[in-house]
Design an enzyme around this catalytic site. Sequence first.
Site, PDB file in Angstrom:
ATOM      1  N   PHE A 113       0.855  -1.185   0.000  1.00 28.92           N
ATOM      2  CA  PHE A 113       0.000   0.000   0.000  1.00 28.92           C
ATOM      3  C   PHE A 113       0.894   1.240   0.000  1.00 28.92           C
ATOM      4  CE2 PHE A 113      -2.898   3.096   1.904  1.00 28.92           C
ATOM      5  CZ  PHE A 113      -4.086   2.813   1.263  1.00 28.92           C
ATOM      6  N   ASP A 184       2.631  -6.075   7.481  1.00 28.20           N
ATOM      7  CA  ASP A 184       1.421  -5.278   7.601  1.00 28.20           C
ATOM      8  C   ASP A 184       0.222  -6.211   7.399  1.00 28.20           C
ATOM      9  OD1 ASP A 184      -0.753  -3.555   7.280  1.00 28.20           O
ATOM     10  OD2 ASP A 184       0.541  -1.951   6.535  1.00 28.20           O
ATOM     11  N   TYR A 209     -10.147  -0.682  11.270  1.00 32.92           N
ATOM     12  CA  TYR A 209     -11.419  -0.219  10.667  1.00 32.92           C
ATOM     13  C   TYR A 209     -11.825  -1.039   9.455  1.00 32.92           C
ATOM     14  CZ  TYR A 209      -8.035   2.542   7.937  1.00 32.92           C
ATOM     15  OH  TYR A 209      -6.959   2.939   7.181  1.00 32.92           O
ATOM     16  N   LYS A 210     -10.984  -1.982   9.034  1.00 36.07           N
ATOM     17  CA  LYS A 210     -11.336  -2.838   7.889  1.00 36.07           C
ATOM     18  C   LYS A 210     -12.101  -4.052   8.430  1.00 36.07           C
ATOM     19  CE  LYS A 210      -7.671  -0.816   5.156  1.00 36.07           C
ATOM     20  NZ  LYS A 210      -6.241  -0.786   4.884  1.00 36.07           N
ATOM     21  N   ARG A 356     -13.260  -3.722  -6.806  1.00 37.89           N
ATOM     22  CA  ARG A 356     -12.857  -4.542  -5.661  1.00 37.89           C
ATOM     23  C   ARG A 356     -14.091  -4.915  -4.832  1.00 37.89           C
ATOM     24  NH1 ARG A 356      -8.565  -2.366  -1.220  1.00 37.89           N
ATOM     25  NH2 ARG A 356     -10.274  -0.941  -0.845  1.00 37.89           N
TER      26      ARG A 356
HETATM   27  C1  LIG Z   1      -5.621   0.539   4.731  1.00 33.11           C
HETATM   28  C2  LIG Z   1      -4.140   0.496   4.749  1.00 33.11           C
HETATM   29  C3  LIG Z   1      -3.393   1.535   5.323  1.00 33.11           C
HETATM   30  C4  LIG Z   1      -4.059   2.770   5.852  1.00 33.11           C
HETATM   31  O1  LIG Z   1      -3.241   3.498   6.715  1.00 33.11           O
HETATM   32  P1  LIG Z   1      -3.878   4.628   7.643  1.00 33.11           P
HETATM   33  O2  LIG Z   1      -2.744   5.263   8.301  1.00 33.11           O
HETATM   34  O3  LIG Z   1      -4.841   3.949   8.573  1.00 33.11           O
HETATM   35  O4  LIG Z   1      -4.637   5.561   6.764  1.00 33.11           O
HETATM   36  C5  LIG Z   1      -2.011   1.383   5.389  1.00 33.11           C
HETATM   37  N1  LIG Z   1      -1.409   0.276   4.905  1.00 33.11           N
HETATM   38  C6  LIG Z   1      -2.091  -0.728   4.328  1.00 33.11           C
HETATM   39  C7  LIG Z   1      -1.365  -1.928   3.820  1.00 33.11           C
HETATM   40  C8  LIG Z   1      -3.479  -0.635   4.217  1.00 33.11           C
HETATM   41  O5  LIG Z   1      -4.171  -1.614   3.630  1.00 33.11           O
END
Ligand SMILES: *Cc1c(COP(=O)(O)O)cnc(C)c1O
Length: 397
Positions: A113, A184, A209-210, A356
């Site tokens: 990400f 992660d 939050y996911k 998605r």
């Molecule tokens: C959703 C997601 C994030 C989001 O990071 P925030 O700091 O909560 O906005 C970061 N890394 C990955 C791999 C994600 O899927």
Amino acid sequence: MTDFQATRARFRIPDGVIYLDGNSLGPLPVAAEDRVARTLAVEWGGQLIRGWNSAGWMVQPRVVGDRIARLIGAPAGSVVVGDTLSIKVYQALAAALAMQPDRRVILSDSGNFPTDLYMAEGLIETLGRGHILKVVAPEEVEAAIGEDVAVLMLTEVDYRTGRLHDMAALTTKAHAAGVVTVWDLAHSAGALPVDLAGTGADFAVGCTYKYLNGGPGAPAFIYVAPRHAQTTQPALSGWMGHEAPFSFDPSYRPGEGVERMRVGTPPVIALAALDAALDVWDGVDMADVRRTSIALCDLFIELVEARCPALELASPRDGTRRGSQVSFRHRHGYAIMQALIDRGVIGDFRAPDILRFGFTPLYIGEAEVCGAVAVLKQVLDGGLWDRPEYHRKAAVT
Ligand SMILES: *Cc1c(COP(=O)(O)O)cnc(C)c1O
């Protein structure tokens, strides 16, 4: 066997909506409404500042961390909650690099990400020690692990395609080369079984939050393997990670174990919502979640390929090599997704061309899969997506 009818009743999903975006923002757990209302009225309203002690606000990051630990194969006392995932990535990576004074390469992949890569770039600048961020294709990660690499920083499930890395094998290979690992789990926690202790991962971070349904902007978590916890050097040495915050010492001493990864004052109201959301997992067996999620994803792929030939599968076909989502490509993916959302089938779009769909057995079953495909077919067969309002890009896709 987990009772998925019972878990479904624990969420508020609006009538007429098929919610296939729990991989991006989980729906509202019924229990979170009451819990947040009570935190506001009884705790904040009634107890005022006494709540830090009397309502347990100060220990919440650790208490909630223990509940998440159970879902990711981590021992109690190895996870704390707070801040955003971007911050937690920074902390984990900084701590991992500090363990490797003689190596300069951070290895990641193009399926990561962007914020994880951005945080690494920022940390490299801040450290000013000539670190290099090496980003390879996901299938080339294994071959790129070598003795020049300081840290392997990967997201287990690719947010775009759902491709799943073999965390155990890559961690073993990394350790054999003396590489420290940062995993992660943003699209893993609550989506599939994770065995942090078993794989021997050094650090891990993730979202709440996911798939954990903690609410928009819910705080992230960080795991530090117990063997490192007492020697980890926190880059963000905030007072809540101090050994004794309320002694107000002029200089920093790291707190006990993973507590040192706390930074500032915890987000009490958000933690209350998250704590209530975690109640849903009591009585849920992650192996049942995984089996059902693979079956739902397989069914979706089968039906879409049979009825919507214009869409091209972007996810691995083998369910064991996939997270809990399915992605398809289409040149007009954005407009198609807007047309779907307008008809109550909520997924999302990831540039440049990915539609998605997340499948979360806690509140999604076969009826929703079939219903979603029927709407998708209508939208494609009738060209219903080709309207100006569906082409207009919103800030959040
Ligand atoms: C959703 C997601 C994030 C989001 O990071 P925030 O700091 O909560 O906005 C970061 N890394 C990955 C791999 C994600 O899927």
